[in-house]
Write an enzyme that holds these catalytic residues in place. Structure first.
Site, PDB file in Angstrom:
ATOM      1  N   CYS A 119      22.812  65.997  58.749  1.00 35.77           N
ATOM      2  CA  CYS A 119      24.031  65.148  59.261  1.00 35.77           C
ATOM      3  C   CYS A 119      23.727  63.896  60.012  1.00 35.77           C
ATOM      4  CB  CYS A 119      24.888  66.043  60.136  1.00 35.77           C
ATOM      5  SG  CYS A 119      25.358  67.415  59.171  1.00 35.77           S
ATOM      6  N   LYS A 138      34.270  60.054  59.837  1.00 33.63           N
ATOM      7  CA  LYS A 138      33.157  61.004  59.682  1.00 33.63           C
ATOM      8  C   LYS A 138      31.860  60.176  60.060  1.00 33.63           C
ATOM      9  CE  LYS A 138      30.613  64.695  59.043  1.00 33.63           C
ATOM     10  NZ  LYS A 138      30.569  65.720  59.815  1.00 33.63           N
TER      11      LYS A 138
END
Ligand code: SAJ
Length: 411
Positions: free
Chosen positions: A263, A209
């Site tokens: 993010c 991720k």
């Protein structure tokens, strides 16, 4: 029927809860915010996300999704809470830890706890430590006869604005603290996900991720660096990139006013703070992207030079096009700094919000107006977000204005 508890009813948790409920699971959503809980129980959305509203309305009406503030017992827990960073760029796991502390008293053994929040490597094992630290009567493996709790990491990968489509179609990486946990988690995602479900261990999944978002950050930094070099050389950076991308193995992203959101502007720091000696390129990319807003403010300062009381239109506040999310938005930072220029009056146009955020609300010289009014009254227009309304604008309205187009949409 599997009882699933999704903790965190935000941009990821609520869509995930909704698609699980649509797939037939019995879902309880948990959130600390009474506003989110109440909105969901009315079948409404607490934020903007295309195509989510109908699904939430439907699954709440049919009783398959309900929201509450307390964590109940469930067969499967999915934790989707924020993981911001602290002042020193160290990850702040306090929301994840609070979720784990809420889960621990409910467990009887046999449950699966899945962490979805973007997290530093080792966070899923940390969740297991927090839960089992509170529950020494339970265990993470079969060794000594105590009931077992299973732990897995499964990062979300969906793009805000396209969440409902990407939740179903994107492939997923599922990392188990044990192989059995990974297999159990695969069965949960198989309820709604049509993409590949690839199993690995939890640490690899955590790093996957962080790698994905660092890849994008480094590539946007390359585009942003090109924009600075192009300005120096008097070259149109968007034409430059368009032409370079005609090469079959070149695919440069787009420059902009900086990188925002919760993010990409955050996750690379989770690598840098844990491996500062090794992560040199990733750190530099963060610094290049973080410096971009200052460069935009400098261009506005030059454009208003000599004007005693310039009126500046700031078009867009969201961190990217066609959403209402202002988190870490470079547009907010730029607008705040532009408002500090001597004599400046700033007309903000953001079609997706109805009130200015706290960072701007106190400034007497900043007002939220309709974009056609902002453009009509402005001496200088700084385009910060490529919202569809701005792309579709009648260009004749821009005649005679000084324009700083940070997204290259009015070329
Ligand atoms: N941006 C540019 N130039 C580009 C692309 C984006 O300046 O060419 C800027 C945007 O304007 C925005 C920021 O970058 O300020 C981030 O936008 P984004 O669309 O690249 O990404 P997010 O933050 O909306 O979603 C990302 C996605 N990750 C990747 O594409 C690798 C998404 O798939 C993740 O699920 C999400 O982060 C997340 O939650 O981690």
């Amino acid at each position: 029927m599997t009882a699933i508890c999704v903790i965190g009813l935000g941009y990821i948790g609520l869509p995930t809860a909704a698609v699980l409920a649509r797939a037939g699971a019995d879902v309880v959503g948990v959130d600390v915010s009474a506003r989110h809980v109440d909105a969901v129980n009315r079948g409404e959305l607490p934020f903007v996300e295309p195509d989510l509203g109908e699904v939430v309305t439907d699954v709440v009406a049919s009783g398959r999704l309900r929201a509450q503030r307390e964590t109940p017992h469930a067969d499967v827990y999915i934790v989707a809470v924020p993981t911001p960073f602290k002042g020193d760029h160290e990850p702040d796991l306090s929301y994840v830890e609070a979720a784990a502390e809420g889960i621990a008293p409910q467990l009887v053994g046999g449950e699966l706890v899945i962490l979805e929040s973007t997290s530093p490597v080792g966070a899923t094992e940390h969740v297991a430590d927090v839960i089992l630290g509170a529950r020494p009567d339970l265990s993470r493996d079969d060794g000594d006869g105590r009931p077992v709790v299973h732990f897995a990491y499964c990062p979300e990968r969906v793009l805000p604005g396209r969440v409902m489509a990407e939740l179903v179609t994107n492939s997923r990486i599922i990392g188990g603290v044990s192989p059995q946990a990974a297999q159990m988690a695969r069965d949960v995602y198989a309820l709604f996900c049509k993409g590949d479900l690839r199993l690995t261990d939890a640490r690899t999944a955590e790093m996957v991720k962080l790698t994905e978002n660092s890849f994008r950050d480094v590539n946007i930094a390359f585009a942003n660096e090109l924009s600075l070099i192009s300005e120096k050389f008097g070259i149109d950076v968007w034409e430059l990139i368009e032409l370079a991308n005609l090469h079959p193995r070149v695919n440069i992203l787009q420059p902009g006013p900086g990188v925002g959101g919760h993010c990409i502007a955050v996750d690379p720091w989770f690598i840098v703070s844990a491996a500062p000696q090794e992560a040199r390129l990733i750190r530099t990319a963060r610094e290049v992207n973080d410096s971009k807003p200052l460069q935009v403010v400098e261009r506005v300062r030059q454009a208003v030079a000599g004007m005693a009381a310039p009126t500046i239109a700031a078009l867009g506040l969201a961190f990217k096009a066609d959403i209402d999310d202002l988190r870490q938005s470079p547009a907010v930072e730029i607008t705040r700094d532009v408002a500090r220029l001597p004599g400046a009056r700033v007309l903000v146009a953001e079609p997706n919000i109805s009130a200015l955020p706290a960072a701007l609300a106190d400034a007497a010289n900043v007002e939220l107006v309709d974009f056609s009014e902002a453009i009509a009254r402005a001496d200088v227009i700084v385009l910060l977000v490529d919202h569809r309304q701005f792309k579709a604008l009648d260009r004749s309205l821009l005649a005679g204005k000084r324009i700083i187009d940070t997204r290259g949409i009015w070329r």
